[in-house]
Design an enzyme around this catalytic site. Structure first.
Site, PDB file in Angstrom:
ATOM      1  N   LYS A   2       0.816  -1.219   0.000  1.00  0.00           N
ATOM      2  CA  LYS A   2       0.000   0.000   0.000  1.00  0.00           C
ATOM      3  C   LYS A   2       0.848   1.266   0.000  1.00  0.00           C
ATOM      4  CE  LYS A   2      -4.201  -2.010   1.898  1.00  0.00           C
ATOM      5  NZ  LYS A   2      -3.804  -3.427   2.057  1.00  0.00           N
ATOM      6  N   ASP A   3       2.110   1.150   0.402  1.00  0.00           N
ATOM      7  CA  ASP A   3       2.996   2.322   0.371  1.00  0.00           C
ATOM      8  C   ASP A   3       3.158   2.889  -1.042  1.00  0.00           C
ATOM      9  OD1 ASP A   3       3.672   2.538   3.122  1.00  0.00           O
ATOM     10  OD2 ASP A   3       5.093   0.888   2.927  1.00  0.00           O
TER      11      ASP A   3
END
Ligand SMILES: *Cc1c(COP(=O)(O)O)cnc(C)c1O
Length: 484
Positions: free
Chosen positions: A108-109
């Protein structure tokens, strides 16, 4: 770029509008009106860095964002990643894409490091002088990635509400140690459902919105339906493919398949869009845990959310309503009115049915339970001396099941670092430990694979955000810190 809603009744005239609105007024999700076709020259393949791919691909979608401003946003966003942003590990016919080398050790980064900067650009472009208060409820990986992403980004404040029950010690620590002037992690007494429900109410609370406005803030959310979270995820599939072309592992144009451990259907949808924009992908392999609603849907055409919800050892995939699936329906049904009808039916009855299964001609689906997941962690470690987390293990199992009938090369999206879920990983390795910290130590000792430095630093850091609220007092807890 212009955007249309998956339900056909709303549009956004520019990327900036789509970024700021998040969701169409008709409740649908924004998709670009046309898709670019992406090709890469031999010279590009030989020389492009990850950021070069990001610039080329993202600007093909977001063609109305100034290229220089976008390049700066990309550079800043990805400066928080490891030097090697996306290592690829070969396991026989499969390639594991380690998508967890960002600040919070999960894929998700890639999107949440960039989205805040895109939103900040959109605010400036639209001449909005108010700040944006971004609220999100989290059961795990989104919260820490959002806090990191919004940390010190102009004109924004991020509030992450995590449940005091049912969250791992490491996930909690990842949130409560972040110390920006605009970042707030607040515990909500109860479980994730309590936090999520309470937060939903706030979005329709008019007097709260007015209070926020008096303090100079507009309200927004950081969930995965925003187009700004989807597009950055397309990049890594292209990058990985052409890295392997460059290394001579695959031939340019050779078709591969991609296995994605799936929850909200965002990451696999990014692979679907990579295919639609020109990446030679054969099948998309949708990997699920015991919450096998997507497996059933893809096999039978029946999407039925009226079923038990299981807490599994791959918690980021414990989802019954996969919101990004709506975008897949938009592209495959080619009939927004029908998408709207299906979504209305889902809302009313908790289920819907698709008659035409050819929709899924290039999608394969498999599901595996906790026990199989743990076994796979042990198997991969013994066979390849390689550690994977529980989510990746589900993806590995699906790739293995798929690969039994083909010798095609497959990509496996490794969505989180094995150190993020140490309790289950230790179990998978046959180690006995009393808590997460001891699990980490034992994994390190048993495998000789050193904990990453960033992870060690995290464990040493003090928790400084100690605020906890009742679910009734969420609004108050926000207003308290946003002093006018
Ligand atoms: C969010 C998440 C997933 C699910 O991804 P979707 O895009 O929601 O399908 C899988 N694994 C991990 C580790 C995650 O954090």
């Amino acid at each position: 770029m212009e955007y249309i809603s998956t339900r056909g009744c709303s549009t956004a005239p520019s990327t900036f509008d789509a970024l700021l609105q998040g969701l169409g007024e008709d409740g649908g999700l924004f998709v670009p009106k046309s898709l670019p076709h992406l090709t890469f020259t031999a010279d590009e393949i030989n020389h492009f860095t990850y950021q070069d791919y990001a610039n080329k691909i993202i600007s093909a979608f977001f063609d109305d964002i100034d290229k220089q401003a976008l390049a700066l946003a990309i550079r800043q966003a990805y400066s928080t990643f490891d030097k090697e942003m996306l290592p690829i590990q070969k396991l026989k016919n499969s390639y594991v894409l380690e998508l967890y080398h960002g600040a919070t050790f999960a894929f998700k980064d890639f999107a949440l490091a960039l989205l805040p900067r895109l939103i900040s650009l959109a605010l400036k472009e639209k001449g909005i002088t108010k700040k944006l208060a971004v609220l999100t409820a989290t059961s795990g990986d989104t919260g820490s990635a959002a806090l990191r992403g919004f940390n010190n980004v102009d004109q924004t404040a991020i509030f992450v509400f995590y449940p005091t029950r049912g969250i791992s010690a490491i996930q909690k620590k990842q949130m409560t140690t972040i110390n920006g002037t605009n970042t707030f992690a607040i515990g909500v007494e109860g479980n994730f459902d309590d936090a999520q429900k309470a937060l939903k109410k706030i979005f329709t609370n008019q007097s709260f919105k007015k209070e926020l406005s008096n303090r100079g803030y507009l309200l927004s959310s950081a969930n995965s339906i925003n187009i700004g979270r989807l597009v950055p995820q397309i990049v890594y599939y292209y990058y990985a493919y052409y890295q392997l072309v460059k290394q001579g592992e695959i031939k340019k144009g050779e078709e591969i398949s991609i296995s994605v451990p799936t929850g909200n259907f965002g990451n696999i949808l990014a692979a679907f869009l990579a295919k639609k924009t020109g990446l030679p992908i054969n099948n998309l392999i949708c990997a699920s845990n015991k919450n096998n609603i997507l497996t059933d849907f893809i096999h039978t055409g029946v999407y039925n959310a009226n079923r038990p919800f299981y807490q599994t050892n791959s918690p980021s995939m414990d989802i019954l309503i996969s919101s990004n699936l709506e975008r897949f329906l938009y592209y495959t049904l080619k009939n927004p009115a029908q998408v709207k009808e299906l979504m209305d039916t889902l809302q009313k009855q908790g289920s819907y049915t698709i008659e035409n299964l050819s929709l899924f001609h290039d999608v394969k689906a498999y599901s595996f339970d906790d026990e199989q997941t743990l076994k796979a962690i042990g198997q991969v470690y013994r066979q390849y001396n390689y550690l994977i987390d529980t989510h990746t293990a589900v993806g590995f199992l699906a790739a293995q099941a798929y690969g039994q009938n083909s010798n095609e090369k497959t990509f496996i999206a490794a969505t989180a670092s094995p150190y993020k879920f140490p309790t289950a990983v230790a179990k998978g390795l046959g180690l006995v430990a009393k808590d997460e910290m001891e699990s980490l130590e034992k994994i390190e000792a048993a495998t000789g694979q050193k904990l990453p430095l960033a992870f060690k630093n995290l464990l040493r850091q003090k928790e400084t955000q100690k605020k906890v609220t009742n679910k009734e007092d969420i609004a108050q807890s926000i207003l308290e810190v946003l002093i006018p």
